[in-house]
Design a protein around this motif. Structure first.
Motif, PDB file in Angstrom:
ATOM      1  N   GLY A 134       0.813  -1.208   0.000  1.00 23.47           N
ATOM      2  CA  GLY A 134       0.000   0.000   0.000  1.00 23.47           C
ATOM      3  C   GLY A 134       0.849   1.261   0.000  1.00 23.47           C
ATOM      4  N   TYR A 135       1.905   1.261   0.828  1.00 22.16           N
ATOM      5  CA  TYR A 135       2.777   2.437   0.874  1.00 22.16           C
ATOM      6  C   TYR A 135       3.477   2.642  -0.461  1.00 22.16           C
ATOM      7  N   SER A 136       3.955   1.561  -1.054  1.00 20.51           N
ATOM      8  CA  SER A 136       4.675   1.691  -2.325  1.00 20.51           C
ATOM      9  C   SER A 136       3.764   2.205  -3.431  1.00 20.51           C
ATOM     10  N   LEU A 137       2.463   1.921  -3.334  1.00 17.80           N
ATOM     11  CA  LEU A 137       1.520   2.458  -4.314  1.00 17.80           C
ATOM     12  C   LEU A 137       1.413   3.975  -4.178  1.00 17.80           C
ATOM     13  N   LEU A 138       1.346   4.472  -2.934  1.00 15.78           N
ATOM     14  CA  LEU A 138       1.336   5.914  -2.711  1.00 15.78           C
ATOM     15  C   LEU A 138       2.637   6.556  -3.164  1.00 15.78           C
ATOM     16  N   LEU A 139       3.745   5.888  -2.867  1.00 17.50           N
ATOM     17  CA  LEU A 139       5.057   6.377  -3.271  1.00 17.50           C
ATOM     18  C   LEU A 139       5.156   6.484  -4.788  1.00 17.50           C
ATOM     19  N   THR A 140       4.661   5.465  -5.481  1.00 22.86           N
ATOM     20  CA  THR A 140       4.673   5.479  -6.938  1.00 22.86           C
ATOM     21  C   THR A 140       3.749   6.569  -7.480  1.00 22.86           C
ATOM     22  N   ALA A 141       2.626   6.795  -6.802  1.00 23.88           N
ATOM     23  CA  ALA A 141       1.718   7.867  -7.219  1.00 23.88           C
ATOM     24  C   ALA A 141       2.392   9.226  -7.112  1.00 23.88           C
ATOM     25  N   THR A 142       3.215   9.409  -6.075  1.00 24.36           N
ATOM     26  CA  THR A 142       3.978  10.654  -5.965  1.00 24.36           C
ATOM     27  C   THR A 142       4.923  10.796  -7.153  1.00 24.36           C
ATOM     28  N   ALA A 143       5.631   9.719  -7.476  1.00 18.43           N
ATOM     29  CA  ALA A 143       6.567   9.769  -8.601  1.00 18.43           C
ATOM     30  C   ALA A 143       5.847  10.070  -9.912  1.00 18.43           C
ATOM     31  N   VAL A 144       4.699   9.452 -10.118  1.00 17.12           N
ATOM     32  CA  VAL A 144       3.942   9.651 -11.365  1.00 17.12           C
ATOM     33  C   VAL A 144       3.449  11.091 -11.472  1.00 17.12           C
ATOM     34  N   THR A 145       2.783  11.574 -10.428  1.00 15.61           N
ATOM     35  CA  THR A 145       2.214  12.923 -10.501  1.00 15.61           C
ATOM     36  C   THR A 145       3.301  13.993 -10.496  1.00 15.61           C
ATOM     37  N   ALA A 146       4.440  13.715  -9.846  1.00 14.23           N
ATOM     38  CA  ALA A 146       5.562  14.657  -9.896  1.00 14.23           C
ATOM     39  C   ALA A 146       6.071  14.798 -11.325  1.00 14.23           C
ATOM     40  N   ALA A 147       6.097  13.675 -12.055  1.00 17.82           N
ATOM     41  CA  ALA A 147       6.568  13.703 -13.442  1.00 17.82           C
ATOM     42  C   ALA A 147       5.686  14.570 -14.332  1.00 17.82           C
ATOM     43  N   GLY A 148       4.453  14.798 -13.904  1.00 17.19           N
ATOM     44  CA  GLY A 148       3.559  15.660 -14.669  1.00 17.19           C
ATOM     45  C   GLY A 148       3.884  17.130 -14.547  1.00 17.19           C
ATOM     46  N   HIS A 149       4.888  17.474 -13.730  1.00 17.85           N
ATOM     47  CA  HIS A 149       5.260  18.879 -13.520  1.00 17.85           C
ATOM     48  C   HIS A 149       6.691  19.183 -13.973  1.00 17.85           C
ATOM     49  N   GLY A 150       7.225  18.383 -14.864  1.00 21.56           N
ATOM     50  CA  GLY A 150       8.524  18.710 -15.434  1.00 21.56           C
ATOM     51  C   GLY A 150       9.674  17.891 -14.868  1.00 21.56           C
ATOM     52  N   LEU A 151      10.855  18.145 -15.412  1.00 23.13           N
ATOM     53  CA  LEU A 151      12.027  17.318 -15.134  1.00 23.13           C
ATOM     54  C   LEU A 151      12.485  17.412 -13.686  1.00 23.13           C
ATOM     55  N   ARG A 152      12.585  18.621 -13.141  1.00 26.17           N
ATOM     56  CA  ARG A 152      13.125  18.797 -11.792  1.00 26.17           C
ATOM     57  C   ARG A 152      12.252  18.107 -10.748  1.00 26.17           C
ATOM     58  N   ILE A 153      10.964  18.411 -10.761  1.00 26.63           N
ATOM     59  CA  ILE A 153      10.061  17.798  -9.789  1.00 26.63           C
ATOM     60  C   ILE A 153       9.941  16.305 -10.068  1.00 26.63           C
ATOM     61  N   GLY A 154       9.907  15.929 -11.338  1.00 25.78           N
ATOM     62  CA  GLY A 154       9.844  14.517 -11.692  1.00 25.78           C
ATOM     63  C   GLY A 154      11.049  13.744 -11.200  1.00 25.78           C
ATOM     64  N   ALA A 155      12.239  14.351 -11.274  1.00 21.81           N
ATOM     65  CA  ALA A 155      13.444  13.697 -10.769  1.00 21.81           C
ATOM     66  C   ALA A 155      13.351  13.498  -9.265  1.00 21.81           C
ATOM     67  N   GLY A 156      12.768  14.481  -8.569  1.00 18.86           N
ATOM     68  CA  GLY A 156      12.578  14.332  -7.136  1.00 18.86           C
ATOM     69  C   GLY A 156      11.694  13.143  -6.803  1.00 18.86           C
ATOM     70  N   GLY A 157      10.595  13.000  -7.526  1.00 17.83           N
ATOM     71  CA  GLY A 157       9.715  11.862  -7.300  1.00 17.83           C
ATOM     72  C   GLY A 157      10.392  10.532  -7.593  1.00 17.83           C
ATOM     73  N   ALA A 158      11.182  10.487  -8.658  1.00 15.83           N
ATOM     74  CA  ALA A 158      11.881   9.251  -9.015  1.00 15.83           C
ATOM     75  C   ALA A 158      12.922   8.879  -7.957  1.00 15.83           C
ATOM     76  N   LEU A 159      13.651   9.872  -7.448  1.00 12.31           N
ATOM     77  CA  LEU A 159      14.656   9.592  -6.422  1.00 12.31           C
ATOM     78  C   LEU A 159      14.012   9.143  -5.111  1.00 12.31           C
ATOM     79  N   PHE A 160      12.853   9.703  -4.789  1.00 15.06           N
ATOM     80  CA  PHE A 160      12.128   9.262  -3.593  1.00 15.06           C
ATOM     81  C   PHE A 160      11.763   7.786  -3.720  1.00 15.06           C
ATOM     82  N   LEU A 161      11.284   7.408  -4.897  1.00 13.19           N
ATOM     83  CA  LEU A 161      10.948   6.005  -5.154  1.00 13.19           C
ATOM     84  C   LEU A 161      12.181   5.119  -5.027  1.00 13.19           C
ATOM     85  N   LEU A 162      13.304   5.569  -5.564  1.00 12.70           N
ATOM     86  CA  LEU A 162      14.535   4.788  -5.484  1.00 12.70           C
ATOM     87  C   LEU A 162      14.981   4.618  -4.037  1.00 12.70           C
ATOM     88  N   SER A 163      14.957   5.714  -3.272  1.00 11.03           N
ATOM     89  CA  SER A 163      15.404   5.664  -1.886  1.00 11.03           C
ATOM     90  C   SER A 163      14.598   4.665  -1.068  1.00 11.03           C
TER      91      SER A 163
END
Length: 230
Positions: A134-163
């Motif tokens: 359940g948590y990983s689904l929320l985490l992935t949702a952050t990464a997905v929706t962050a990517a909808g706001h450009g490279l910088r914010i999208g990179a933040g979401g991707a790194l959060f998922l990686l961490s």
């Protein structure tokens, strides 16, 4: 200026914390960890960042502290889940879905990543299977929706998922990179900074553009000092 001083303090504290993590210096690394998110929050407040971002960072701080206390892992996960709800809600409200409709490959790719992670992690998680899924689904949702706001914010979401994926690999006793703790914290700090700075800068740019439109409509010029967001 205040915001610059706070940002410097954030990076100094982050560097000290990462050095202590690399050296295995307990409990000092726990103390510095508890200071990183409050400093980033203070910077966001100094830059007049949005309340959902402040809430996400404060919930993350609570999660950081809880994860340092034995027996509080699920409480820490719940606090971070709250942070992701704040991020996702804000990104969707700010038009992330419009950006994702133009790039449907992003949500599809992240959905595949989430399914693959759950598949590989599931056997080793034991009683944590459902909470982590359940948590990983929320985490992935952050990464997905962050990517909808450009490279910088999208990179933040991707790194959060990686961490957090590296933390999950540790929980499931799967192979980890060398100095996993250092990699986890480095990617986490970078993720939160990219998300926070991306949101703050995007909001500032939008406010300046709105101010320019209002000034032009009234036939006035913008004074140069009015564009200084420091």
């Amino acid at each position: 200026m205040l915001s610059r001083a706070v940002l410097i303090a954030f990076w100094v504290c982050s560097a000290v914390h990462l050095a202590l993590v690399a050296a295995g210096a307990d409990p000092m690394n726990s103390l510095t960890k508890a200071l990183v998110m409050p400093l980033l929050t203070a910077w966001v407040l100094a830059r007049r960042g949005p309340r959902p971002l402040v809430a996400a960072l404060l919930l993350s701080w609570g999660g950081d502290v809880a994860l340092e206390i034995d027996g509080f892992f699920l409480a820490g996960m719940a606090l971070f889940a709250g942070a992701h709800v704040c991020y996702v809600t804000y990104f969707v409200r700010e038009g992330a879905l419009d950006g994702l409709r133009r790039r449907p490959v992003i949500p599809v790719a992240y959905a595949v990543v989430w399914a693959a992670l759950v598949f590989f992690l599931w056997p080793g998680l034991g009683d944590l299977r459902l909470p982590v899924a359940g948590y990983s689904l929320l985490l992935t949702a952050t990464a997905v929706t962050a990517a909808g706001h450009g490279l910088r914010i999208g990179a933040g979401g991707a790194l959060f998922l990686l961490s957090d994926t590296l933390i999950a690999f540790d929980l499931a006793d799967l192979p980890l990179p060398p100095m996993n703790g250092l990699v986890v914290m480095a990617t986490y700090i970078a993720a939160q900074y990219l998300l926070a700075s991306g949101i703050v800068n995007r909001l500032r740019t939008r406010n300046l553009q709105g101010r320019e439109v209002r000034q032009v409509s009234t036939g006035r010029e913008i004074h140069p000092s009015s564009t200084d967001g420091s």
